[in-house]
Design a protein around this motif. Structure first.
Motif, mmCIF file in Angstrom:
data_model
loop_
_atom_site.group_PDB
_atom_site.id
_atom_site.type_symbol
_atom_site.label_atom_id
_atom_site.label_comp_id
_atom_site.label_asym_id
_atom_site.label_seq_id
_atom_site.Cartn_x
_atom_site.Cartn_y
_atom_site.Cartn_z
ATOM 1 N N VAL A 199 0.811 -1.222 0.000
ATOM 2 C CA VAL A 199 0.000 0.000 0.000
ATOM 3 C C VAL A 199 0.846 1.275 0.000
ATOM 4 O O VAL A 199 0.308 2.365 -0.206
ATOM 5 C CB VAL A 199 -0.997 0.025 1.175
ATOM 6 C CG1 VAL A 199 -1.995 -1.128 1.051
ATOM 7 C CG2 VAL A 199 -0.281 -0.017 2.516
ATOM 8 N N ALA A 200 2.150 1.139 0.235
ATOM 9 C CA ALA A 200 3.048 2.295 0.214
ATOM 10 C C ALA A 200 4.437 1.813 -0.181
ATOM 11 O O ALA A 200 4.828 0.689 0.150
ATOM 12 C CB ALA A 200 3.078 2.968 1.574
ATOM 13 N N TYR A 201 5.176 2.693 -0.872
ATOM 14 C CA TYR A 201 6.465 2.278 -1.412
ATOM 15 C C TYR A 201 7.349 3.499 -1.669
ATOM 16 O O TYR A 201 6.856 4.567 -2.040
ATOM 17 C CB TYR A 201 6.266 1.537 -2.739
ATOM 18 C CG TYR A 201 7.551 1.321 -3.500
ATOM 19 C CD1 TYR A 201 8.363 0.242 -3.205
ATOM 20 C CD2 TYR A 201 7.967 2.214 -4.455
ATOM 21 C CE1 TYR A 201 9.561 0.052 -3.870
ATOM 22 C CE2 TYR A 201 9.167 2.042 -5.125
ATOM 23 C CZ TYR A 201 9.968 0.960 -4.831
ATOM 24 O OH TYR A 201 11.154 0.779 -5.469
ATOM 25 N N VAL A 221 1.711 6.127 -2.391
ATOM 26 C CA VAL A 221 0.784 5.588 -1.406
ATOM 27 C C VAL A 221 -0.496 5.265 -2.161
ATOM 28 O O VAL A 221 -0.996 6.097 -2.926
ATOM 29 C CB VAL A 221 0.503 6.595 -0.266
ATOM 30 C CG1 VAL A 221 -0.576 6.064 0.672
ATOM 31 C CG2 VAL A 221 1.782 6.904 0.512
ATOM 32 N N LYS A 222 -0.983 4.065 -1.973
ATOM 33 C CA LYS A 222 -2.223 3.642 -2.636
ATOM 34 C C LYS A 222 -3.317 4.662 -2.349
ATOM 35 O O LYS A 222 -3.437 5.176 -1.240
ATOM 36 C CB LYS A 222 -2.616 2.252 -2.141
ATOM 37 C CG LYS A 222 -3.696 1.596 -2.961
ATOM 38 C CD LYS A 222 -3.702 0.108 -2.665
ATOM 39 C CE LYS A 222 -4.595 -0.660 -3.583
ATOM 40 N NZ LYS A 222 -4.186 -0.662 -4.975
ATOM 41 N N GLU A 223 -4.114 4.979 -3.353
ATOM 42 C CA GLU A 223 -5.115 6.034 -3.255
ATOM 43 C C GLU A 223 -6.024 5.875 -2.035
ATOM 44 O O GLU A 223 -6.333 6.841 -1.337
ATOM 45 C CB GLU A 223 -5.955 6.085 -4.532
ATOM 46 C CG GLU A 223 -6.909 7.247 -4.571
ATOM 47 C CD GLU A 223 -7.654 7.354 -5.889
ATOM 48 O OE1 GLU A 223 -8.152 8.457 -6.159
ATOM 49 O OE2 GLU A 223 -7.754 6.361 -6.635
ATOM 50 N N THR A 224 -6.430 4.644 -1.730
ATOM 51 C CA THR A 224 -7.339 4.401 -0.611
ATOM 52 C C THR A 224 -6.683 4.623 0.753
ATOM 53 O O THR A 224 -7.380 4.659 1.775
ATOM 54 C CB THR A 224 -7.903 2.964 -0.660
ATOM 55 O OG1 THR A 224 -6.805 2.043 -0.647
ATOM 56 C CG2 THR A 224 -8.754 2.745 -1.900
ATOM 57 N N LYS A 225 -5.367 4.768 0.795
ATOM 58 C CA LYS A 225 -4.642 4.947 2.065
ATOM 59 C C LYS A 225 -4.128 6.380 2.243
ATOM 60 O O LYS A 225 -3.485 6.685 3.251
ATOM 61 C CB LYS A 225 -3.445 3.978 2.142
ATOM 62 C CG LYS A 225 -3.833 2.522 2.014
ATOM 63 C CD LYS A 225 -4.762 2.082 3.109
ATOM 64 C CE LYS A 225 -5.127 0.617 2.960
ATOM 65 N NZ LYS A 225 -6.291 0.241 3.714
#
Length: 150
Positions: free
Chosen positions: A57-59, A79-83
């Motif tokens: 979900v993050a990198y 960061v993944k959009e939903t997070k």
């Protein structure tokens, strides 16, 4: 939730696939930016990522001097959009800086920051060091973090 830090050679095939999938999801699809994400630098990088419920979900990608810039650097930050909006990006960048300072001992960390994220990075201690420029058709600033202990 704990961030993992792995050199390219330590990544599993599944982790590498999921990292590249997340980067493509954000940079290519969401930002509608066609560019060569596979720039040859991943093999020299330490990859920071967070898994939650079996998905990354993050990198971010950490590089030593001489790889992309003359300073240590943090790039491919996603960061993944939903997070988003949960503080995850701030935590990730703080942990990336800490990893670099504790393991590589630099005085400076350089990033190429998208213009709209300028304040986000300024709040993390980065300062603008270049005029605005286009990278892959997106406005950016070169920004630098200087370790105050130096």
């Amino acid at each position: 939730m704990t961030f993992k830090f792995k050199h390219f050679t330590e990544l599993s095939t599944s982790e590498l696939y999921d990292i590249l999938q997340l980067r493509a999801e954000i940079f290519v699809v969401e930002q509608d930016c066609v560019y060569n994400d596979l720039d040859g630098l991943d093999k020299d990088a330490v990859h920071q990522f967070l898994e939650k419920d079996g998905e990354i979900v993050a990198y971010s990608r950490l590089l030593k001097p001489g790889t992309r810039f003359n300073h240590y650097s943090i790039g491919r930050v996603v960061v993944k959009e939903t997070k988003r909006g949960t503080g995850l990006g701030i935590r990730m960048m703080e942990e990336a800086k800490t990893y670099i300072l504790n393991n590589w001992k630099p005085g400076k960390i350089k990033i190429s920051a998208q213009k709209y994220l300028r304040k986000f990075y300024e709040d993390l201690g980065f300062k603008v060091v270049t005029d605005e420029y286009l990278e892959d058709g997106i406005p950016h600033y070169g920004m630098l973090f200087e370790n105050k202990a130096d």
